[in-house]
Write an enzyme that holds these catalytic residues in place. Structure first.
Site, PDB file in Angstrom:
ATOM      1  N   MET A  30       0.838  -1.200   0.000  1.00 12.18           N
ATOM      2  CA  MET A  30       0.000   0.000   0.000  1.00 12.18           C
ATOM      3  C   MET A  30       0.879   1.259   0.000  1.00 12.18           C
ATOM      4  SD  MET A  30      -3.471  -0.804   1.971  1.00 12.18           S
ATOM      5  CE  MET A  30      -2.919  -0.468   3.614  1.00 12.18           C
ATOM      6  N   TYR A  32       4.142   3.951   0.850  1.00 13.85           N
ATOM      7  CA  TYR A  32       4.848   4.548   1.976  1.00 13.85           C
ATOM      8  C   TYR A  32       5.878   3.533   2.493  1.00 13.85           C
ATOM      9  CZ  TYR A  32       5.533   8.478   5.015  1.00 13.85           C
ATOM     10  OH  TYR A  32       6.074   9.573   5.629  1.00 13.85           O
ATOM     11  N   HIS A  34       9.014   1.130   3.477  1.00  4.05           N
ATOM     12  CA  HIS A  34      10.096   1.156   4.465  1.00  4.05           C
ATOM     13  C   HIS A  34      10.955  -0.091   4.263  1.00  4.05           C
ATOM     14  CE1 HIS A  34       7.535  -1.772   6.415  1.00  4.05           C
ATOM     15  NE2 HIS A  34       6.559  -0.884   6.526  1.00  4.05           N
ATOM     16  N   GLY A  36      10.959  -2.889   5.667  1.00 12.35           N
ATOM     17  CA  GLY A  36      10.211  -4.156   5.640  1.00 12.35           C
ATOM     18  C   GLY A  36       9.801  -4.482   4.218  1.00 12.35           C
ATOM     19  N   HIS A  37       9.203  -3.508   3.532  1.00 10.33           N
ATOM     20  CA  HIS A  37       8.836  -3.693   2.124  1.00 10.33           C
ATOM     21  C   HIS A  37      10.091  -3.980   1.284  1.00 10.33           C
ATOM     22  CE1 HIS A  37       5.584  -0.767   3.483  1.00 10.33           C
ATOM     23  NE2 HIS A  37       4.853  -1.764   3.026  1.00 10.33           N
ATOM     24  N   GLN A  61     -10.269  -2.598   1.598  1.00 11.61           N
ATOM     25  CA  GLN A  61      -9.815  -3.288   2.808  1.00 11.61           C
ATOM     26  C   GLN A  61      -9.862  -2.397   4.044  1.00 11.61           C
ATOM     27  OE1 GLN A  61      -5.875  -4.062   0.942  1.00 11.61           O
ATOM     28  NE2 GLN A  61      -5.058  -3.787   2.987  1.00 11.61           N
ATOM     29  N   GLU A 148       5.577 -11.736   6.976  1.00  8.88           N
ATOM     30  CA  GLU A 148       5.025 -12.450   8.142  1.00  8.88           C
ATOM     31  C   GLU A 148       4.496 -11.468   9.187  1.00  8.88           C
ATOM     32  OE1 GLU A 148       8.328 -14.911   9.259  1.00  8.88           O
ATOM     33  OE2 GLU A 148       8.009 -16.272   7.553  1.00  8.88           O
ATOM     34  N   LYS A 149       4.824 -10.187   9.022  1.00 13.92           N
ATOM     35  CA  LYS A 149       4.275  -9.140   9.905  1.00 13.92           C
ATOM     36  C   LYS A 149       2.743  -9.237   9.922  1.00 13.92           C
ATOM     37  CE  LYS A 149       3.532  -4.816  11.483  1.00 13.92           C
ATOM     38  NZ  LYS A 149       2.755  -4.096  10.524  1.00 13.92           N
ATOM     39  N   SER A 185       6.324  -0.429  10.167  1.00 11.20           N
ATOM     40  CA  SER A 185       4.983  -0.302   9.618  1.00 11.20           C
ATOM     41  C   SER A 185       4.796   1.121   9.113  1.00 11.20           C
ATOM     42  CB  SER A 185       3.947  -0.600  10.712  1.00 11.20           C
ATOM     43  OG  SER A 185       2.673  -0.130  10.321  1.00 11.20           O
TER      44      SER A 185
HETATM   45  P1  AMP Z   1       1.453  -2.910   3.480  1.00 12.31           P
HETATM   46  O1  AMP Z   1       2.002  -1.869   2.577  1.00 12.31           O
HETATM   47  O2  AMP Z   1       1.456  -2.528   4.926  1.00 12.31           O
HETATM   48  O3  AMP Z   1       0.143  -3.457   2.987  1.00 12.31           O
HETATM   49  O4  AMP Z   1       2.457  -4.130   3.415  1.00 12.31           O
HETATM   50  C1  AMP Z   1       2.809  -4.718   2.178  1.00 12.31           C
HETATM   51  C2  AMP Z   1       3.566  -5.998   2.434  1.00 12.31           C
HETATM   52  O5  AMP Z   1       4.740  -5.715   3.173  1.00 12.31           O
HETATM   53  C3  AMP Z   1       2.744  -7.002   3.255  1.00 12.31           C
HETATM   54  O6  AMP Z   1       2.959  -8.307   2.730  1.00 12.31           O
HETATM   55  C4  AMP Z   1       3.324  -6.847   4.627  1.00 12.31           C
HETATM   56  O7  AMP Z   1       3.222  -8.013   5.414  1.00 12.31           O
HETATM   57  C5  AMP Z   1       4.775  -6.542   4.317  1.00 12.31           C
HETATM   58  N1  AMP Z   1       5.391  -5.853   5.449  1.00 12.31           N
HETATM   59  C6  AMP Z   1       4.955  -4.698   6.045  1.00 12.31           C
HETATM   60  N2  AMP Z   1       5.733  -4.399   7.107  1.00 12.31           N
HETATM   61  C7  AMP Z   1       6.674  -5.377   7.183  1.00 12.31           C
HETATM   62  C8  AMP Z   1       7.761  -5.643   8.075  1.00 12.31           C
HETATM   63  N3  AMP Z   1       8.047  -4.851   9.101  1.00 12.31           N
HETATM   64  N4  AMP Z   1       8.505  -6.745   7.855  1.00 12.31           N
HETATM   65  C9  AMP Z   1       8.221  -7.582   6.831  1.00 12.31           C
HETATM   66  N5  AMP Z   1       7.211  -7.388   5.955  1.00 12.31           N
HETATM   67  C10 AMP Z   1       6.451  -6.306   6.130  1.00 12.31           C
END
Ligand code: AMP
Length: 281
Positions: A30, A32, A34, A36-37, A61, A148-149, A185
């Site tokens: 989505m 923004y 970081h 993790g992405h 969602q 896995e977050k 996050s």
């Molecule tokens: P989001 O943009 O929050 O929808 O996340 C996109 C993808 O990145 C999803 O599969 C999340 O699980 C993953 N993700 C987000 N934060 C983390 C993190 N800290 N560590 C690993 N994967 C992450």
């Protein structure tokens, strides 16, 4: 690296890759972005010839009182991160590109989505399954990468892929944390300095639960209570849920006998944060 906004422009690019026999990885996000992405994108780059990162704040969602309007967005910054990580393109559609005004088709499941985050977010996983199915049809990847977050999301996607016969390998990637343990996050940007400190309680409580399991405790009631007590000692924290479930079925377990997922959602001020660990026996 290109930013593609329409399905019409994306299709010939993917077709050309296919003609060359290149494999395609997809990282749905989505935005923004970081670290993790970034870890997901880098893993996808290692395992595929071309990587597509989707960057789309998916309205379906979000619940009615959730943070759709205020969700942080910065496509220029995202593009720089994707380019550095080696992605071939960003798919960045507007909501109108993804949903016709009279869209009435949704993908949903009647298990796995009722508990944990599904309890307070009853329409969330239908939105996730719908958008991920659409992205799978649009991008036709060989592999798709999820963190896995969002452990429940990962279990739900794996089940959807199995049940709907998507010919796509789902790759789960470990949680990336800040040096002090807070799971990265996009929503961490909502936290004030004081809340940022308080947010560490999620990781502290999960670490305590994990330590108890490592030390041989298997009674999930006791482990859960210890985690709840620790979170409740933090004045800025309000528990949405703390649960210990079977990692595959997401059903509550009384005894941690197989692979279990300990997951929590906690409000720190107005910000809802999630975190978890998986324990393999
Ligand atoms: P989001 O943009 O929050 O929808 O996340 C996109 C993808 O990145 C999803 O599969 C999340 O699980 C993953 N993700 C987000 N934060 C983390 C993190 N800290 N560590 C690993 N994967 C992450």
């Amino acid at each position: 690296m290109q930013i593609i906004k329409t399905i019409h422009e994306l299709h010939p690019i993917v077709k050309a890759w296919r003609k060359e026999g290149l494999s395609v990885g997809l990282v749905p996000t989505m935005g923004y972005l970081h670290d993790g992405h970034k870890s997901l994108i880098e893993r996808a780059v290692k395992e595929n010839d071309r990587v597509v990162v989707s960057d789309f704040v998916n309205p379906t969602q979000f619940g009615v009182n959730e943070d759709l309007a205020s969700y942080p967005r910065d496509i220029a910054r995202d593009a720089a991160l994707c380019e550095k990580a080696g992605a071939a393109l960003i798919f960045h559609p507007q909501p109108e590109e993804m949903y016709a005004p009279d869209n009435c088709t949704f993908v949903d499941m009647n298990r796995l989505t009722k508990g944990l985050c599904g309890k307070t977010r009853p329409t969330h996983f239908s939105g996730v399954c719908t958008v991920v199915s659409k992205l799978f049809h649009i991008v036709t990847p060989d592999r798709a990468y999820f963190g896995e977050k969002d452990a429940q999301q990962l279990a739900v996607i794996r089940r959807m892929v199995r049940d709907m016969n998507f010919d796509i390998a789902i790759v789960g990637c470990p949680i990336v944390r800040e040096p002090d343990g807070l799971a990265m996050s996009s929503r961490n940007t909502y936290l004030s300095e004081e809340e940022r400190g308080a947010a560490l309680v999620l990781h502290r409580a999960l670490s305590l639960g994990e330590e108890m399991m490592r030390a041989g405790e298997r009674d999930t009631g006791k482990i859960r209570q210890a985690m709840v007590d620790m979170v409740e000692r933090e004045p800025l924290a309000k528990i949405d849920y703390v649960e210990i479930v079977d990692s595959d079925t997401l059903e509550k377990v009384e005894w941690a006998a197989s692979s279990v997922l300990a997951a929590m959602a906690v409000y720190i001020g107005k910000t809802r944060l999630i975190d978890n660990f998986t324990f393999e026996n």
